[in-house]
Design a protein around this motif. Structure first.
Motif, PDB file in Angstrom:
ATOM      1  N   TYR A   1      -9.589  -9.750 -33.382  1.00  0.00           N
ATOM      2  CA  TYR A   1     -10.246  -8.981 -31.999  1.00  0.00           C
ATOM      3  C   TYR A   1     -10.702  -9.236 -31.392  1.00  0.00           C
ATOM      4  O   TYR A   1     -11.264 -10.124 -31.653  1.00  0.00           O
ATOM      5  CB  TYR A   1     -10.139  -7.752 -33.025  1.00  0.00           C
ATOM      6  CG  TYR A   1      -9.367  -6.737 -33.866  1.00  0.00           C
ATOM      7  CD1 TYR A   1      -8.488  -5.578 -33.139  1.00  0.00           C
ATOM      8  CD2 TYR A   1      -8.732  -7.434 -35.435  1.00  0.00           C
ATOM      9  CE1 TYR A   1      -7.776  -4.780 -34.147  1.00  0.00           C
ATOM     10  CE2 TYR A   1      -7.536  -6.772 -36.015  1.00  0.00           C
ATOM     11  CZ  TYR A   1      -7.581  -5.492 -35.638  1.00  0.00           C
ATOM     12  OH  TYR A   1      -6.477  -4.564 -35.722  1.00  0.00           O
TER      13      TYR A   1
ATOM     14  N   SER B   1      -7.469  -6.352 -28.725  1.00  0.00           N
ATOM     15  CA  SER B   1      -6.359  -6.278 -29.758  1.00  0.00           C
ATOM     16  C   SER B   1      -4.975  -7.221 -29.411  1.00  0.00           C
ATOM     17  O   SER B   1      -4.508  -6.714 -29.011  1.00  0.00           O
ATOM     18  CB  SER B   1      -5.814  -4.877 -30.824  1.00  0.00           C
ATOM     19  OG  SER B   1      -5.332  -5.301 -31.368  1.00  0.00           O
TER      20      SER B   1
ATOM     21  N   TYR C   1       0.746   0.668 -35.479  1.00  0.00           N
ATOM     22  CA  TYR C   1       0.354   2.388 -35.563  1.00  0.00           C
ATOM     23  C   TYR C   1      -0.976   2.534 -35.699  1.00  0.00           C
ATOM     24  O   TYR C   1      -1.196   1.763 -36.960  1.00  0.00           O
ATOM     25  CB  TYR C   1       0.855   2.995 -35.744  1.00  0.00           C
ATOM     26  CG  TYR C   1       2.649   3.301 -35.715  1.00  0.00           C
ATOM     27  CD1 TYR C   1       2.632   3.723 -34.751  1.00  0.00           C
ATOM     28  CD2 TYR C   1       3.244   3.076 -35.677  1.00  0.00           C
ATOM     29  CE1 TYR C   1       4.497   4.119 -33.942  1.00  0.00           C
ATOM     30  CE2 TYR C   1       5.488   2.460 -35.907  1.00  0.00           C
ATOM     31  CZ  TYR C   1       5.481   3.439 -34.676  1.00  0.00           C
ATOM     32  OH  TYR C   1       6.774   3.522 -34.438  1.00  0.00           O
ATOM     33  N   TYR C   2      -1.802   2.823 -34.860  1.00  0.00           N
ATOM     34  CA  TYR C   2      -3.273   2.748 -35.354  1.00  0.00           C
ATOM     35  C   TYR C   2      -3.819   4.323 -35.049  1.00  0.00           C
ATOM     36  O   TYR C   2      -3.505   5.089 -34.609  1.00  0.00           O
ATOM     37  CB  TYR C   2      -4.488   2.137 -33.504  1.00  0.00           C
ATOM     38  CG  TYR C   2      -4.188   1.129 -34.262  1.00  0.00           C
ATOM     39  CD1 TYR C   2      -5.798   0.614 -34.655  1.00  0.00           C
ATOM     40  CD2 TYR C   2      -3.662  -0.079 -33.498  1.00  0.00           C
ATOM     41  CE1 TYR C   2      -5.398  -1.046 -34.804  1.00  0.00           C
ATOM     42  CE2 TYR C   2      -3.644  -1.549 -33.278  1.00  0.00           C
ATOM     43  CZ  TYR C   2      -4.428  -1.760 -33.901  1.00  0.00           C
ATOM     44  OH  TYR C   2      -4.869  -3.532 -34.267  1.00  0.00           O
ATOM     45  N   GLU C   3      -4.049   4.996 -36.601  1.00  0.00           N
ATOM     46  CA  GLU C   3      -3.379   6.058 -36.451  1.00  0.00           C
ATOM     47  C   GLU C   3      -5.121   6.793 -36.670  1.00  0.00           C
ATOM     48  O   GLU C   3      -6.065   6.111 -36.267  1.00  0.00           O
ATOM     49  CB  GLU C   3      -2.898   6.341 -37.709  1.00  0.00           C
ATOM     50  CG  GLU C   3      -2.365   5.894 -38.337  1.00  0.00           C
ATOM     51  CD  GLU C   3      -0.603   6.723 -38.631  1.00  0.00           C
ATOM     52  OE1 GLU C   3      -0.972   7.376 -38.468  1.00  0.00           O
ATOM     53  OE2 GLU C   3       0.054   5.706 -37.900  1.00  0.00           O
TER      54      GLU C   3
ATOM     55  N   SER D   1      -9.723   6.841 -37.361  1.00  0.00           N
ATOM     56  CA  SER D   1     -11.145   6.081 -37.074  1.00  0.00           C
ATOM     57  C   SER D   1     -12.316   5.652 -37.197  1.00  0.00           C
ATOM     58  O   SER D   1     -12.980   7.021 -36.605  1.00  0.00           O
ATOM     59  CB  SER D   1     -10.327   4.647 -36.182  1.00  0.00           C
ATOM     60  OG  SER D   1     -10.767   5.541 -35.083  1.00  0.00           O
TER      61      SER D   1
ATOM     62  N   ALA E   1     -10.184   1.225 -39.132  1.00  0.00           N
ATOM     63  CA  ALA E   1      -9.120   1.534 -38.390  1.00  0.00           C
ATOM     64  C   ALA E   1      -7.955   1.855 -39.434  1.00  0.00           C
ATOM     65  O   ALA E   1      -7.477   0.583 -39.903  1.00  0.00           O
ATOM     66  CB  ALA E   1      -8.477   1.016 -36.870  1.00  0.00           C
TER      67      ALA E   1
ATOM     68  N   VAL F   1      -4.360   1.745 -40.431  1.00  0.00           N
ATOM     69  CA  VAL F   1      -3.155   1.382 -39.347  1.00  0.00           C
ATOM     70  C   VAL F   1      -1.659   1.702 -40.063  1.00  0.00           C
ATOM     71  O   VAL F   1      -2.036   1.413 -41.577  1.00  0.00           O
ATOM     72  CB  VAL F   1      -3.584  -0.134 -39.002  1.00  0.00           C
ATOM     73  CG1 VAL F   1      -4.457  -0.052 -37.534  1.00  0.00           C
ATOM     74  CG2 VAL F   1      -3.289  -0.986 -40.098  1.00  0.00           C
TER      75      VAL F   1
ATOM     76  N   THR G   1      -6.010  -0.144 -44.399  1.00  0.00           N
ATOM     77  CA  THR G   1      -6.990  -0.094 -43.759  1.00  0.00           C
ATOM     78  C   THR G   1      -7.182  -1.769 -43.367  1.00  0.00           C
ATOM     79  O   THR G   1      -7.403  -1.981 -43.508  1.00  0.00           O
ATOM     80  CB  THR G   1      -8.259   0.144 -44.422  1.00  0.00           C
ATOM     81  OG1 THR G   1      -8.340   1.994 -44.578  1.00  0.00           O
ATOM     82  CG2 THR G   1      -9.665   1.027 -43.468  1.00  0.00           C
TER      83      THR G   1
END
Length: 256
Positions: free
Chosen positions: A103, A131, A141-143, A146, A211, A213, A226
């Protein structure tokens, strides 16, 4: 004259019982007696007054035995699950060779902060985070859920969230988010420090991202993991557009 015939047992030594048995008779052999007891007095179970205690002790021993067996079975099942999970993780690592994404902060503009007035501020930050997923067979997958915060010293100036998205393997994604704060009261000491930083054109902020994920490996998804990203960002001004002077990010992962 007829001979005296003795029983099968050896005759006593002469004179052995002369004092007790003057008639010449020998002592009788020990006898076996048979005692007849009525059937109603023979107990195959404890007497009524002890039956309750016997039943209580029997149930207690059986309960302890069952509990011990269940506990041993549970320990064995947990151990087997741990071993299988370890083998599965080892196989996944050897096959896919997953690596953590990287990142960096690519955009960071500030507005809504007045250092000349003691009135509360409503700051606004436009943040762009890059990213980079370098894995060849792993998607991310970013859920929902966040959280993104910007701090100056220990003051939380604003917060927001990342958008929900999927990042495929071998992909670079630019994630943009708008962070806002309301009625942020800056002390006179904080305002003075920020004015000094502004005169040097180096205003340091801390960007914190948390976040949830899920990792996609082949056709399977992991549980929610996380990702915690911490960035030190410095800009040259408090008005948009601002220029990033320096930026450095680090991250760690909470597996559970």
């Amino acid at each position: 004259m007829a001979e005296r015939v003795y029983p099968a047992d050896s005759p006593p030594v002469s004179g052995q019982f002369s004092d007790t048995f003057s008639s010449g008779e020998y002592p009788r052999k020990p006898a076996t007696y048979v005692i007849h007891v009525p059937k109603d007095q023979i107990y195959h179970v404890p007497p009524p007054e002890n039956a309750h205690r016997f039943q209580h002790l029997s149930q207690k021993k059986a309960h302890r035995s069952r509990s011990r067996c269940c506990f041993c079975s549970l320990l064995a099942a947990i151990f087997i699950l741990i071993v299988l999970a370890g083998i599965s993780l080892a196989v996944i690592y050897l096959v896919f060779r997953p690596e953590a994404p990287k990142y960096s902060v690519e955009g960071f503009s500030v507005s809504g902060i007045n250092l000349l007035s003691p009135s509360p501020n409503s700051p606004k930050f436009n943040v762009t985070v890059m990213s980079r997923n370098g894995n060849g067979k792993v998607g991310i997958y970013y859920e929902k859920g966040s959280r993104v915060d910007v701090f100056y010293e220990d003051v939380d100036l604003c917060n927001g969230a990342l958008p929900v998205f999927y990042q495929p393997a071998k992909n670079v994604t630019m994630v943009k988010t708008v962070l806002t704060g309301s009625k942020i009261q800056l002390t006179s000491g904080i305002r003075k420090e920020m004015r000094n930083d502004l005169s040097n054109k180096i205003l340091p902020f801390k960007l914190k991202i948390r976040a949830p994920v899920k990792i996609k490996i082949g056709s399977a998804k992991t549980w929610t993991i996380t990702v915690n990203v911490n960035c030190d960002v410095a800009v040259d001004t408090l008005t948009a557009p601002s220029r990033i002077v320096s930026s450095k990010c680090s991250h760690d992962v909470d597996l559970w």
